[in-house]
Design an enzyme around this catalytic site. Structure first.
Site, PDB file in Angstrom:
ATOM      1  N   CYS A 108       0.818  -1.224   0.000  1.00 43.58           N
ATOM      2  CA  CYS A 108       0.000   0.000   0.000  1.00 43.58           C
ATOM      3  C   CYS A 108       0.851   1.273   0.000  1.00 43.58           C
ATOM      4  O   CYS A 108       0.357   2.350  -0.347  1.00 43.58           O
ATOM      5  CB  CYS A 108      -0.940   0.013   1.194  1.00 43.58           C
ATOM      6  N   HIS A 246      -3.431   7.734   2.330  1.00 45.22           N
ATOM      7  CA  HIS A 246      -3.741   6.395   1.825  1.00 45.22           C
ATOM      8  C   HIS A 246      -5.197   6.086   2.160  1.00 45.22           C
ATOM      9  O   HIS A 246      -5.646   6.293   3.291  1.00 45.22           O
ATOM     10  CB  HIS A 246      -2.806   5.389   2.491  1.00 45.22           C
ATOM     11  N   ASN A 276      -9.844  -0.132  -0.244  1.00 41.35           N
ATOM     12  CA  ASN A 276      -8.390  -0.018  -0.251  1.00 41.35           C
ATOM     13  C   ASN A 276      -7.830  -0.623  -1.539  1.00 41.35           C
ATOM     14  O   ASN A 276      -7.852  -1.839  -1.719  1.00 41.35           O
ATOM     15  CB  ASN A 276      -7.828  -0.752   0.971  1.00 41.35           C
TER      16      ASN A 276
HETATM   17  N1  ACO Z   1     -18.635  -8.324   8.787  1.00 45.44           N
HETATM   18  C1  ACO Z   1     -19.307  -8.568   9.963  1.00 45.44           C
HETATM   19  N2  ACO Z   1     -18.665  -8.830  11.103  1.00 45.44           N
HETATM   20  C2  ACO Z   1     -17.323  -8.899  11.080  1.00 45.44           C
HETATM   21  C3  ACO Z   1     -16.593  -8.680   9.894  1.00 45.44           C
HETATM   22  C4  ACO Z   1     -17.304  -8.387   8.725  1.00 45.44           C
HETATM   23  N3  ACO Z   1     -16.696  -8.153   7.563  1.00 45.44           N
HETATM   24  N4  ACO Z   1     -15.264  -8.794  10.176  1.00 45.44           N
HETATM   25  C5  ACO Z   1     -15.188  -9.072  11.503  1.00 45.44           C
HETATM   26  N5  ACO Z   1     -16.412  -9.143  12.030  1.00 45.44           N
HETATM   27  C6  ACO Z   1     -16.773  -9.386  13.420  1.00 45.44           C
HETATM   28  C7  ACO Z   1     -15.745 -10.181  14.175  1.00 45.44           C
HETATM   29  O1  ACO Z   1     -15.950 -11.554  13.982  1.00 45.44           O
HETATM   30  C8  ACO Z   1     -15.969  -9.744  15.587  1.00 45.44           C
HETATM   31  O2  ACO Z   1     -17.078 -10.440  16.109  1.00 45.44           O
HETATM   32  P1  ACO Z   1     -17.074 -10.971  17.627  1.00 45.44           P
HETATM   33  O3  ACO Z   1     -17.001  -9.712  18.475  1.00 45.44           O
HETATM   34  O4  ACO Z   1     -18.364 -11.689  17.728  1.00 45.44           O
HETATM   35  O5  ACO Z   1     -15.865 -11.812  17.758  1.00 45.44           O
HETATM   36  C9  ACO Z   1     -16.391  -8.279  15.436  1.00 45.44           C
HETATM   37  O6  ACO Z   1     -16.814  -8.110  14.088  1.00 45.44           O
HETATM   38  C10 ACO Z   1     -15.295  -7.291  15.745  1.00 45.44           C
HETATM   39  O7  ACO Z   1     -14.118  -7.677  15.037  1.00 45.44           O
HETATM   40  P2  ACO Z   1     -12.798  -6.884  15.218  1.00 45.44           P
HETATM   41  O8  ACO Z   1     -11.705  -7.578  14.460  1.00 45.44           O
HETATM   42  O9  ACO Z   1     -12.565  -6.611  16.676  1.00 45.44           O
HETATM   43  O10 ACO Z   1     -13.159  -5.535  14.499  1.00 45.44           O
HETATM   44  P3  ACO Z   1     -12.383  -4.164  14.533  1.00 45.44           P
HETATM   45  O11 ACO Z   1     -13.224  -3.167  15.219  1.00 45.44           O
HETATM   46  O12 ACO Z   1     -10.967  -4.303  14.962  1.00 45.44           O
HETATM   47  O13 ACO Z   1     -12.362  -3.784  12.995  1.00 45.44           O
HETATM   48  C11 ACO Z   1     -10.936  -3.751  11.064  1.00 45.44           C
HETATM   49  C12 ACO Z   1     -11.692  -4.616  12.053  1.00 45.44           C
HETATM   50  C13 ACO Z   1     -11.946  -2.940  10.252  1.00 45.44           C
HETATM   51  C14 ACO Z   1     -10.168  -4.668  10.127  1.00 45.44           C
HETATM   52  C15 ACO Z   1      -9.997  -2.836  11.837  1.00 45.44           C
HETATM   53  O14 ACO Z   1      -9.173  -3.557  12.705  1.00 45.44           O
HETATM   54  C16 ACO Z   1      -9.148  -2.011  10.907  1.00 45.44           C
HETATM   55  O15 ACO Z   1      -9.622  -1.104  10.290  1.00 45.44           O
HETATM   56  N6  ACO Z   1      -7.828  -2.272  10.836  1.00 45.44           N
HETATM   57  C17 ACO Z   1      -6.975  -1.582   9.923  1.00 45.44           C
HETATM   58  C18 ACO Z   1      -6.806  -2.474   8.813  1.00 45.44           C
HETATM   59  C19 ACO Z   1      -6.653  -1.818   7.475  1.00 45.44           C
HETATM   60  O16 ACO Z   1      -7.186  -0.805   7.133  1.00 45.44           O
HETATM   61  N7  ACO Z   1      -5.883  -2.537   6.712  1.00 45.44           N
HETATM   62  C20 ACO Z   1      -5.696  -2.202   5.360  1.00 45.44           C
HETATM   63  C21 ACO Z   1      -4.375  -2.617   4.903  1.00 45.44           C
HETATM   64  S1  ACO Z   1      -3.119  -1.799   5.746  1.00 45.44           S
HETATM   65  C22 ACO Z   1      -3.326  -0.309   5.302  1.00 45.44           C
HETATM   66  O17 ACO Z   1      -3.563  -0.060   4.173  1.00 45.44           O
HETATM   67  C23 ACO Z   1      -3.243   0.680   6.358  1.00 45.44           C
END
Ligand code: ACO
Length: 325
Positions: A108, A246, A276
């Site tokens: 990225c 980004h 993304n």
């Molecule tokens: N749809 C529905 N529910 C989901 C999904 C989905 N797509 N994905 C996860 N869940 C559920 C999980 O199973 C979990 O359920 P549970 O509480 O019953 O166990 C719940 O949602 C919460 O999951 P978390 O992983 O805790 O969610 P979080 O609030 O951390 O959000 C996310 C996840 C969006 C990936 C976040 O961590 C994030 O934005 N991280 C940055 C990642 C990113 O942007 N990466 C891109 C590449 S790197 C870059 O470019 C910067």
């Protein structure tokens, strides 16, 4: 100086609702956690080189140069058409021009890394017109059974033309890429990676990510690299007309804006339209902002990105060129 910009999104658009037909997710979850509403996916016959070619043609036209003026092509991608040769050489072939052409890979952060390489090669070599492309078909790396990653990514391409103006009799020190900061730290290799690769198992693998950790590093490193780039260019955050971050996640974009204390109205966000798109995300957002007059010729802008590696970086740029050139 950056004198042209172009981008391309595949025609095949997929909304959160469409995605929820084959991924266990919902519009509500994706919108709330990421701000993403739509993404575009390449069709079966559409490749990274095809998207790059479209974006490149638009950037060349936008710069008002001939494609034959391009003497250097640097393509940032993690999803090349083939493992080798470079996809950049295929773009060169499609453009039917002579140009030194190669790929770089910083996921990225690829576009910011490519700008850095282009700037160095142009200042030290004889290159005058460089085509820098960021393009990725991230859908090819998605595991539809993994809802924590598959909802976040999309496909696309963006390109810019970098031009060197010599012997004009004038100095334009305050135009173009004023500073460019890049970093990598392999101790975070496992936070965001594919679970396969050519020398590991002869496969491309699927994306795996520790989302919460990546989120924290993203906010921290995007902020610090922009601050470094500001210091290196002797500019202050208040002098920026716009910040083009980004486009990974709206919550990251807002957290970074808050940390940097930059007015949110100056921060470009297009992530809801395409998710993304990895190396394509900054030039896609840049072209969108220029086309909607949010960024004007002569504006001072900041760019920053982070991706697997971890790799990250930032640039301060005076966009466009003086009217008399
Ligand atoms: N749809 C529905 N529910 C989901 C999904 C989905 N797509 N994905 C996860 N869940 C559920 C999980 O199973 C979990 O359920 P549970 O509480 O019953 O166990 C719940 O949602 C919460 O999951 P978390 O992983 O805790 O969610 P979080 O609030 O951390 O959000 C996310 C996840 C969006 C990936 C976040 O961590 C994030 O934005 N991280 C940055 C990642 C990113 O942007 N990466 C891109 C590449 S790197 C870059 O470019 C910067």
């Amino acid at each position: 100086m950056i004198t042209g910009v172009g981008s391309y999104l595949p025609i095949n658009k997929c909304s959160n609702k469409n995605l929820s037909n084959f991924v266990d997710t919902s519009d509500e979850w994706i919108s709330k956690r990421s701000g993403i509403k739509n993404r575009h996916f390449v069709t079966d016959n559409e490749k990274t080189s095809d998207m790059s070619f479209f974006a490149a043609n638009k950037a060349i036209e936008n710069a008002g140069i001939s494609k034959n003026d391009v003497d250097l092509i640097i393509l940032a991608t993690t999803t090349p058409d083939n493992t080798f040769p470079s996809t950049a050489t295929l773009v060169q072939k499609k453009l039917n021009i002579n140009a030194v052409s190669f790929d770089i890979q910083a996921v990225c952060a690829g576009f910011v890394f490519a700008l850095s390489v282009a700037k160095s090669m142009m200042s030290e070599g004889n290159f005058k017109n460089c085509l820098v492309i960021g393009a990725d078909s991230m859908s090819k790396l998605l595991d539809w059974k993994d809802r924590t990653t598959s909802v976040l990514f999309g496909d696309g391409a963006g390109a810019v033309i970098l031009q060197k103006f010599e012997n004009t009799g004038c100095k334009y020190d305050d135009w173009g890429i004023l500073s460019n900061i890049i970093h990598s730290d392999g101790q975070f290799y496992d936070l965001l990676k594919t679970n396969g690769g050519v020398s590991t198992n002869q496969k491309v693998g699927f994306i795996e990510m520790e989302g919460k950790e990546v989120f924290k590093h993203a906010v921290d490193k995007l902020s610090s690299s922009l601050e470094e780039a500001l210091i290196a260019s002797n500019k202050k955050i208040d002098e920026l007309d716009c910040l083009v971050p980004h486009q990974a996640n709206q919550r990251i974009i807002l957290a970074v804006a808050d940390k940097l204390k930059i007015d949110v109205s100056k921060v470009i966000s297009t992530v809801k339209n395409h998710g993304n798109t990895s190396a394509a995300s900054i030039p896609l957002a840049l072209e969108n902002a220029i086309n909607s007059n949010k960024i004007l010729n002569g504006n001072l802008i900041g760019l920053h990105a982070i991706g697997g590696g971890l790799s990250w970086g930032a640039s301060i740029i005076r966009i466009g060129k003086p009217k008399n050139l």
